[in-house]
Design a protein around this motif. Structure first.
Motif, PDB file in Angstrom:
ATOM      1  N   VAL A 127     -19.128 -28.910 -25.951  1.00 26.23           N
ATOM      2  CA  VAL A 127     -18.704 -27.543 -25.601  1.00 26.23           C
ATOM      3  C   VAL A 127     -17.832 -26.979 -26.720  1.00 26.23           C
ATOM      4  O   VAL A 127     -17.915 -25.783 -27.074  1.00 26.23           O
ATOM      5  CB  VAL A 127     -17.942 -27.547 -24.253  1.00 26.23           C
ATOM      6  CG1 VAL A 127     -17.280 -26.195 -24.005  1.00 26.23           C
ATOM      7  CG2 VAL A 127     -18.887 -27.891 -23.097  1.00 26.23           C
ATOM      8  N   ARG A 130     -19.802 -25.636 -29.279  1.00 27.76           N
ATOM      9  CA  ARG A 130     -20.591 -24.554 -28.718  1.00 27.76           C
ATOM     10  C   ARG A 130     -22.070 -24.927 -28.567  1.00 27.76           C
ATOM     11  O   ARG A 130     -22.966 -24.092 -28.683  1.00 27.76           O
ATOM     12  CB  ARG A 130     -20.468 -23.282 -29.581  1.00 27.76           C
ATOM     13  CG  ARG A 130     -19.048 -22.754 -29.643  1.00 27.76           C
ATOM     14  CD  ARG A 130     -18.963 -21.466 -30.428  1.00 27.76           C
ATOM     15  NE  ARG A 130     -17.619 -20.974 -30.507  1.00 27.76           N
ATOM     16  CZ  ARG A 130     -17.008 -20.271 -29.554  1.00 27.76           C
ATOM     17  NH1 ARG A 130     -17.681 -19.962 -28.475  1.00 27.76           N
ATOM     18  NH2 ARG A 130     -15.765 -19.872 -29.711  1.00 27.76           N
ATOM     19  N   SER A 133     -22.469 -25.037 -22.469  1.00 30.84           N
ATOM     20  CA  SER A 133     -21.665 -23.972 -21.860  1.00 30.84           C
ATOM     21  C   SER A 133     -20.453 -24.550 -21.132  1.00 30.84           C
ATOM     22  O   SER A 133     -20.383 -25.745 -20.823  1.00 30.84           O
ATOM     23  CB  SER A 133     -22.518 -23.168 -20.869  1.00 30.84           C
ATOM     24  OG  SER A 133     -22.918 -23.999 -19.797  1.00 30.84           O
ATOM     25  N   GLU A 134     -19.480 -23.671 -20.850  1.00 32.20           N
ATOM     26  CA  GLU A 134     -18.279 -24.070 -20.125  1.00 32.20           C
ATOM     27  C   GLU A 134     -18.594 -24.537 -18.703  1.00 32.20           C
ATOM     28  O   GLU A 134     -17.906 -25.387 -18.141  1.00 32.20           O
ATOM     29  CB  GLU A 134     -17.293 -22.897 -20.078  1.00 32.20           C
ATOM     30  CG  GLU A 134     -16.668 -22.559 -21.412  1.00 32.20           C
ATOM     31  CD  GLU A 134     -15.624 -23.596 -21.806  1.00 32.20           C
ATOM     32  OE1 GLU A 134     -15.172 -24.362 -20.917  1.00 32.20           O
ATOM     33  OE2 GLU A 134     -15.258 -23.647 -22.986  1.00 32.20           O
TER      34      GLU A 134
END
Length: 317
Positions: A127, A130, A133-134
């Motif tokens: 994460v 990137r 996703s969160e």
């Protein structure tokens, strides 16, 4: 002159008779009357005696239906057994198998926690770059927290088993066993009272209820007369009350018997049976009577029947 002497003789004789009557107390022979009452509103299933029977102390006289009481007894007995087993379990503490099981659960939870932490670290790194996703990190975090909680719970359970039973838990179990035992004794006493037992030797005077009837609670089931020496119940006139006190020796005559019996006053009532003395004139007070009971001290008096009239002569000056 002869006629005058005759009148004097009659007057003296009447005076002697009057004095003799004044020293005689009348009453009846009595025995202690026992009423054995119903402990429960249950039907009578057995009557073991008849009116007029002489019974010894401890004799079973009558039986009420014990079905309901026996069911309560079975429940109370089971409660005592359950409380005893619970106490035994706490005193012995956890079994070795339970400890081994807890160790295995802790090892499994610890392994799951380690895996969840590693997974969380990998996803957090992705994460941060990137690549994920969160939301996926939130899911992995929840799994990690759940694994940590499961491991802590398994560790606490193992510690509890290793520590053993707390003294407070054992004391609570002991108190519960005492309570259950007390209830069992109460029920046992109640069940025993469904069988009417003669409390002392005596004579069956009355059986008010018949087989199959359901007497109300407190109703007399059996009426007995105690099998001991009877006592005389008489009334002491007011002019003699001051001289007639407990311990006064007397002679007791029984209707139909030529001989009399020795006796001693054991009780004299403090209150008169009629109008209070302070509301009466001197002449009226002479009509007051005081209830008295006299023990017959001779062994031969034991065979005398109850209820017959007696005359008591006071050995007073």
């Amino acid at each position: 002159m002869t006629r005058i002497l005759w009148f004097i003789f009659i007057a003296v004789s009447l005076g002697a008779c009057a004095n003799e009557e004044a020293d005689v107390l009348v009453g009846t022979l009595e025995r202690d009357r026992l009423e054995l009452t119903a402990e429960a509103n249950e039907p009578i299933v057995a009557i073991h005696v008849r009116q007029g029977d002489a019974v010894a102390a401890g004799t079973a006289l009558l039986q009420l239906d014990p079905a309901v009481a026996q069911a309560r007894l079975a429940g109370a007995t089971a409660a005592v057994e359950l409380a005893q087993r619970r106490l035994d379990e706490l005193v012995k503490g956890p079994r070795s198998q339970e400890i081994l099981e807890a160790r295995a659960q802790l090892a499994s939870a610890t392994s799951a926690e380690r895996t969840a932490r590693n997974e969380y670290d990998r996803v957090a790194d992705l994460v941060e770059r990137r690549l994920l996703s969160e939301s996926e990190l939130d899911v992995v975090r929840a799994r990690r927290d759940a694994a940590v909680s499961a491991a802590a719970q398994a560790r606490a359970r193992l510690d509890l088993l290793l520590e053993g039973t707390r003294r407070e838990s054992i004391q609570q179990a002991e108190a519960e066993l005492k309570r259950a035992t007390a209830e069992l004794r109460e029920v046992e006493t109640s069940v025993a009272r469904y069988t009417v037992i003669a409390p002392r030797a005596g004579l069956i005077e009355a059986l008010p209820f018949k087989l199959g009837e359901r007497p109300p609670v407190g109703a007399p089931l059996v009426v007995m007369l105690a099998d001991d020496t009877p006592y005389a119940r008489v009334y002491v006139p007011e002019p003699k009350r001051a001289q007639f006190v407990p311990g006064t020796p007397v002679r007791v005559s029984v209707d139909g018997l030529a001989r009399d019996y020795a006796g001693v006053a054991r009780f004299v009532a403090a209150e008169a049976q009629f109008t209070p003395y302070f509301a009466l004139t001197r002449d009226d007070r002479a009509r007051l009577s005081y209830l008295a009971e006299i023990d017959l001290t001779e062994p031969e008096a034991r065979s005398l029947p109850s209820g017959i009239p007696v005359q008591v002569r006071m050995a007073l000056p």
